[in-house]
Each structure stands twice: as structure tokens, then as C-alpha cells.
Write a protein that holds these residues in place. Structure first.
Motif, PDB file in Angstrom:
ATOM      1  N   LYS A  61       7.474 -12.135   9.037  1.00  0.00           N
ATOM      2  CA  LYS A  61       8.143 -10.631   8.828  1.00  0.00           C
ATOM      3  C   LYS A  61       8.777 -10.482   7.640  1.00  0.00           C
ATOM      4  O   LYS A  61       9.142  -9.249   7.325  1.00  0.00           O
ATOM      5  N   ALA A  64       7.951  -8.420   4.312  1.00  0.00           N
ATOM      6  CA  ALA A  64       7.763  -6.901   4.464  1.00  0.00           C
ATOM      7  C   ALA A  64       8.905  -6.249   4.639  1.00  0.00           C
ATOM      8  O   ALA A  64       9.289  -5.114   4.122  1.00  0.00           O
ATOM      9  N   LEU A 101       3.574  -3.466   0.140  1.00  0.00           N
ATOM     10  CA  LEU A 101       4.169  -3.375   1.432  1.00  0.00           C
ATOM     11  C   LEU A 101       2.983  -3.664   2.385  1.00  0.00           C
ATOM     12  O   LEU A 101       3.162  -4.341   3.406  1.00  0.00           O
ATOM     13  N   THR A 104       1.979  -7.462   3.078  1.00  0.00           N
ATOM     14  CA  THR A 104       3.137  -8.072   3.511  1.00  0.00           C
ATOM     15  C   THR A 104       3.244  -7.798   5.204  1.00  0.00           C
ATOM     16  O   THR A 104       3.596  -8.684   5.722  1.00  0.00           O
ATOM     17  N   ALA A 105       2.948  -6.462   5.269  1.00  0.00           N
ATOM     18  CA  ALA A 105       3.077  -5.899   6.849  1.00  0.00           C
ATOM     19  C   ALA A 105       2.040  -6.602   7.572  1.00  0.00           C
ATOM     20  O   ALA A 105       2.038  -6.779   8.663  1.00  0.00           O
ATOM     21  N   TRP A 108       2.690  -9.177  10.197  1.00  0.00           N
ATOM     22  CA  TRP A 108       3.252  -8.569  11.568  1.00  0.00           C
ATOM     23  C   TRP A 108       2.144  -8.925  12.569  1.00  0.00           C
ATOM     24  O   TRP A 108       2.563  -8.728  13.836  1.00  0.00           O
ATOM     25  N   LEU A 125      -1.945  -0.313   9.491  1.00  0.00           N
ATOM     26  CA  LEU A 125      -1.257  -0.731   8.702  1.00  0.00           C
ATOM     27  C   LEU A 125      -1.253   0.234   7.325  1.00  0.00           C
ATOM     28  O   LEU A 125      -0.248   0.625   6.931  1.00  0.00           O
ATOM     29  N   SER A 129       2.420   2.226   6.918  1.00  0.00           N
ATOM     30  CA  SER A 129       2.870   2.355   5.355  1.00  0.00           C
ATOM     31  C   SER A 129       2.785   3.732   5.048  1.00  0.00           C
ATOM     32  O   SER A 129       3.788   3.999   4.217  1.00  0.00           O
TER      33      SER A 129
END
Length: 182
Positions: A61, A64, A101, A104-105, A108, A125, A129
Motif C-alpha cells: 500500500k 500509492a 496512482l 499503484t492503488a 490495495w 480504481l 482515483s
């Protein structure tokens, strides 16, 4: 019986070496040492395994969160140096930032969520975002020298869609590759 337990513990821990009663390094074993009595316990109840599992859940995590912090920091600046060429195009910078973003998210979400619920994960996502993009634009409204622009938000959303899609496609490719080697 005690010798049998000790043999089980040695086989369960890494390398088959002896582990002191006060320490447990059995991260993937089925048995661990109880810290106070030295008796075998299931690894799901071992405090060291639980602690390491918590750390391993947090690590993916962090990227992000770093991207979010970077976007927030850059949005807080009154003026930014603009690179020459195509990267100097403001909307492309927004697109790239939110692409990273969303990509990388995606960490999660669990691998099972990313594999079996791709459309829901993609939607979440992009939505999260994009929502952050809205908050970023509102934040820029209050920064001297910056403005709130709906076209920036659209670039943010397109970047989020591309990043989430790329992350899920890469995840699918990696999952297929791992499934074929097993």
C-alpha cells in the motif's frame, strides 16, 4: 513425547535449526513455538507470524500513498517548472500522474479480487482515483497561482482508467504465466 515435539518444531522452522523459546521465525510453517512455554502452536496464532503478516499487508500500500503525497505536494506549489516538449503539456502530466496512482492503488486489492472481479476492481480504481482528482482540483482552487479546471479532472480520470486497465492486464498476464508454470 517432548523429543517428538522438538523434532516437529525443528522441521517446521526455517532450515530445521533450533529456535529459542522466546523467538519464532516460522513464517510459513504450520507449527511455531509458544513464546512462554516452548510448545508447538499453529502458526496462525503465533504473535511473530501475525506481526509479519500485518507488515506484509501494509507494504504493497505504500507506493500509492507516496504517489498521493507527491500529487498533493505538487498541487500545493504556486508554480511548477515545465519541461520542454510533449511532457510540458499540462494534461499529459495529469494523465501520467493518475495513471501511476491507479496502477499503484491496484495493490490495495487482493490478488483474488483483481483476478476474479476485474470490472468491479477497474471501476473502483477509476472511481477512487477520479474522486481524488476532484479533491486535487478543489485543493488547487485555494492555492495562489493555480486554478480548478474540469479538463484537468478529465485528464486525471482518463489516466486513472489507463493505469487501472494496464495494472489489471499485467496482473492477468502474470497470473496466467504463474498458472502455466505450476
Amino acid at each position: 513425547m517432548a523429543g517428538e515435539n522438538r523434532l516437529q518444531i525443528r522441521q517446521a522452522c526455517f532450515g530445521g535449526g533450533w529456535v529459542p523459546k522466546w523467538w519464532c521465525v516460522c513464517l510459513s510453517a504450520k507449527l511455531c513455538l509458544d513464546r512462554s512455554f516452548g510448545t508447538p502452536i499453529p502458526s496462525t496464532r503465533c504473535p511473530m507470524v501475525v506481526r509479519m503478516t500485518s507488515i506484509l499487508k501494509i507494504l504493497p500500500k505504500i507506493p500509492a500513498l507516496l504517489v498521493v503525497a507527491g500529487i498533493w505536494f505538487l498541487s500545493s506549489q504556486s508554480s511548477l517548472p515545465t519541461p520542454q516538449g510533449i511532457l510540458g503539456f499540462d494534461k499529459l502530466q495529469h494523465l501520467i500522474a493518475y495513471l501511476v496512482l491507479a496502477a499503484t492503488a491496484s495493490f490495495w486489492f487482493s490478488p483474488a479480487q483483481r483476478e476474479f472481479h476485474r470490472l468491479r476492481t477497474l471501476f473502483l480504481l477509476v472511481f477512487i482515483s477520479s474522486l481524488y482528482g476532484v479533491s486535487d482540483e478543489v485543493h488547487q482552487f485555494f492555492v495562489p497561482g493555480r486554478d480548478c479546471n474540469v479538463w484537468d479532472w478529465i485528464a486525471d480520470t482518463i489516466g486513472a482508467f489507463l493505469g487501472a486497465g494496464a495494472a489489471l492486464l499485467a496482473d492477468r498476464y502474470i497470473f496466467r504465466k504463474q498458472s502455466s508454470t505450476v
